[in-house]
Write a protein that holds these residues in place. Structure first.
Motif, PDB file in Angstrom:
ATOM      1  N   UNK A   1      42.768   6.112 -17.334  1.00 49.85           N
ATOM      2  CA  UNK A   1      42.235   7.353 -18.001  1.00 49.85           C
ATOM      3  C   UNK A   1      40.480   7.373 -17.445  1.00 49.85           C
ATOM      4  N   UNK A   2      40.038   6.130 -16.872  1.00 51.11           N
ATOM      5  CA  UNK A   2      38.869   6.075 -16.363  1.00 51.11           C
ATOM      6  C   UNK A   2      38.610   6.242 -14.989  1.00 51.11           C
ATOM      7  N   UNK A   3      39.444   6.905 -14.184  1.00 52.59           N
ATOM      8  CA  UNK A   3      39.710   6.796 -13.015  1.00 52.59           C
ATOM      9  C   UNK A   3      38.487   7.879 -12.385  1.00 52.59           C
ATOM     10  N   UNK A   4      37.834   8.925 -13.217  1.00 50.90           N
ATOM     11  CA  UNK A   4      36.710   9.562 -12.785  1.00 50.90           C
ATOM     12  C   UNK A   4      35.507   8.847 -12.975  1.00 50.90           C
ATOM     13  N   UNK A   5      35.601   7.762 -13.662  1.00 46.76           N
ATOM     14  CA  UNK A   5      34.285   6.781 -14.064  1.00 46.76           C
ATOM     15  C   UNK A   5      34.104   5.985 -12.714  1.00 46.76           C
ATOM     16  N   UNK A   6      33.013   5.203 -12.911  1.00 41.23           N
ATOM     17  CA  UNK A   6      32.742   4.317 -11.647  1.00 41.23           C
ATOM     18  C   UNK A   6      33.493   2.934 -11.666  1.00 41.23           C
ATOM     19  N   UNK A   7      33.819   2.551 -10.654  1.00 40.21           N
ATOM     20  CA  UNK A   7      34.417   1.349 -10.252  1.00 40.21           C
ATOM     21  C   UNK A   7      33.527   0.255  -9.868  1.00 40.21           C
ATOM     22  N   UNK A   8      33.021  -0.673 -10.532  1.00 40.07           N
ATOM     23  CA  UNK A   8      31.938  -1.629 -10.023  1.00 40.07           C
ATOM     24  C   UNK A   8      32.558  -2.999 -10.062  1.00 40.07           C
ATOM     25  N   UNK A   9      32.228  -3.802  -8.904  1.00 39.41           N
ATOM     26  CA  UNK A   9      32.521  -5.022  -8.666  1.00 39.41           C
ATOM     27  C   UNK A   9      31.654  -6.195  -8.335  1.00 39.41           C
ATOM     28  N   UNK A  10      31.965  -7.545  -8.619  1.00 37.80           N
ATOM     29  CA  UNK A  10      30.944  -8.388  -8.411  1.00 37.80           C
ATOM     30  C   UNK A  10      31.772  -9.524  -8.238  1.00 37.80           C
ATOM     31  N   UNK A  11      31.363 -10.411  -7.311  1.00 41.51           N
ATOM     32  CA  UNK A  11      32.155 -11.789  -6.972  1.00 41.51           C
ATOM     33  C   UNK A  11      31.067 -12.878  -7.676  1.00 41.51           C
ATOM     34  N   UNK A  12      31.777 -13.340  -8.899  1.00 45.14           N
ATOM     35  CA  UNK A  12      31.014 -14.368  -9.488  1.00 45.14           C
ATOM     36  C   UNK A  12      30.587 -15.658  -8.592  1.00 45.14           C
ATOM     37  N   UNK A  13      31.389 -15.919  -7.840  1.00 43.57           N
ATOM     38  CA  UNK A  13      31.536 -17.001  -6.967  1.00 43.57           C
ATOM     39  C   UNK A  13      30.318 -17.073  -5.669  1.00 43.57           C
ATOM     40  N   UNK A  14      30.186 -15.607  -5.599  1.00 37.97           N
ATOM     41  CA  UNK A  14      29.044 -15.491  -4.339  1.00 37.97           C
ATOM     42  C   UNK A  14      27.293 -15.397  -4.870  1.00 37.97           C
TER      43      UNK A  14
END
Length: 462
Positions: free
Chosen positions: A196-209
């Motif tokens: 249901x959140x598809x219209x909202x942002x998708x934010x990603x981050x790599x914790x190991x990087x």
């Protein structure tokens, strides 16, 4: 119209139906055509007397008349493409004594010019809709991969896909587990786009990087002057940017313990405090995490907080390694080759039987990511329309037994026989074991080839 159909539709009615602006087809209980009005037959380029009695699915492309007869349910205002044109169709069952005895379908249009205008508008709208949908996915949400974009029809992957569909609708935290290269991030994208959140942002981050001293600022943001080098005006963190959408924390198993405690507090309170600030900001974020680490073992060793483990592991999705779904390898290989061909403008080559066999045998410790790299390497190293075994990367050839070349010595007759045998072997290998093609290549008859194969006791079957 044949005699049977004349009994069903009177000449006067035929004349009336032929005068309609609508195209019309009537089928019987077996979904065979019993009537087709002249305007529809003209559009289809058919003589209607010749199609009577034929199954409608063999005459009209993309028809659903057979389904209406089977289900007894009408279908109204359905988009249908026939001969490259989009049109709107209505389909109704015909009942007699409570039993479905046939069906009638109509195609709505006005005149050719108006229909062409409408068709052009529809195509433009479909194209525009597709453009904005992809632009929205890529730029607004950041998520790009739908579930249908992910290649795989093996039972293991189908099971994963069904689980993703079930959990996508809710807000539960999802932990995606699997070896490196299995596609954990792609499934995070698909999960977000199904939610249901598809219209909202998708934010990603790599914790190991990200170094430990910068991870807090990346996650929670910072105020101006919070530390040396802080950006003027401060900066929002990933949690604030993901507000109303999904935050994907990749390689969460590598997150430092100090950050684990701060992350747990945010997940519990749904509030973020930026570095250098004393103000709490409410956030509405769905958390999706991924790891290749055995988190249970890290919890036992005290390297991962148990309370955080249970907080992020509400739903666990396990991605199978490629070696456990080898039946997906041919489809994946074809997908990667076609994508490379589209990128370079080159015709997509095919894997030889030997190359594909080796790919099916290989363990793929790097999973789909390693396979994609191997395909790309072989693509650029290959000439022509085939990718041979020799074009595959060296890592795939390790441990592969290559037979030593046989050296023949002896009389002229023996050495000529050895040479003939070698030529036969090379021809068969070049033709992937196809004896008819090998005979043509050698310029001999198929019978002669079989005689020579029997003479040299050759039985090569690729």
């Amino acid at each position: 119209m044949n005699n049977n159909n004349q009994a069903l539709v009177s000449p006067d009615l035929v004349q009336a139906l032929d005068a309609l602006d609508e195209w019309l087809v009537v089928v019987d209980a077996q979904a065979r055509i019993v009537f087709l009005n002249q305007p529809y037959a003209h559009f289809l380029g058919l003589k209607r007397d010749e199609v009577y009695g034929q199954p409608v699915i063999e005459v009209i492309e993309n028809t659903q008349m057979h389904r209406v007869v089977e289900t007894g349910q009408p279908e109204l205002s359905r988009l249908q493409e026939v001969r490259g044109r989009h049109m709107i169709a209505n389909r109704y069952p015909i009942r007699q004594g409570g039993k479905v005895v046939g069906g009638i379908g109509t195609v709505l249009f006005h005149d050719t010019h108006e229909w062409r205008q409408m068709n052009t508008q529809i195509k433009a709208l479909v194209s525009e809709l597709d453009f904005y949908r992809r632009a929205l996915d890529k730029e607004q949400t950041g998520a790009r991969f739908h579930l249908n974009d992910l290649i795989g029809r093996s039972p293991q992957i189908q099971k994963v896909n069904e689980k993703i569909k079930k959990v996508a609708a809710g807000d539960a935290s999802v932990l995606i587990r699997g070896e490196s290269g299995t596609g954990k991030e792609l499934y995070a994208h698909a999960l977000h786009l199904l939610s249901e959140r598809s219209r909202g942002p998708f934010i990603k981050i790599n914790c190991a990087a990200i170094p430990e001293n910068l991870l807090e600022a990346e996650l929670f943001g910072y105020e101006e002057g919070a530390f040396t080098g802080a950006k003027k005006g401060g900066k929002q963190g990933k949690f604030q940017l993901a507000d109303g959408g999904t935050l994907f924390l990749d390689e969460i198993g590598d997150m430092p313990l100090s950050m684990q405690a701060k992350l747990l507090r945010v997940l519990q309170d749904r509030e973020v405090e930026a570095v250098g600030s004393n103000r709490l900001v409410k956030v509405d974020v769905r958390l999706v995490t991924a790891t290749h680490q055995p988190l249970e073992k890290r919890v036992e060793l005290g390297e991962f907080r148990e309370d955080l483990y249970y907080r992020i592991n509400v739903v666990s999705v396990e991605l199978p390694p490629l070696r456990e779904r080898r039946e997906d390898i041919p489809a994946l290989a074809e997908h990667f080759l076609n994508r490379l061909a589209n990128r370079t403008g080159r015709r997509a080559p095919k894997l030889t039987a030997q190359a594909l066999t080796r790919m099916l045998e290989y363990a793929w410790p790097g999973n789909v990511r390693e396979m994609e790299n191997a395909i790309e390497s072989a693509f650029y190293l290959s000439q022509g329309h085939k990718i041979s075994l020799q074009a595959l990367p060296a890592a795939l050839m390790e441990g592969l037994e290559v037979p030593e070349p046989v050296v023949y010595r002896g009389t002229l007759k023996e050495r000529l026989a050895a040479a003939e045998k070698q030529i036969l072997e090379e021809a068969l290998l070049a033709c992937d074991g196809n004896r008819l093609l090998a005979a043509k290549l050698l310029g001999i008859s198929k019978t002669s080839l079989y005689d020579k194969l029997a003479k040299h006791l050759l039985n090569i079957d690729l």
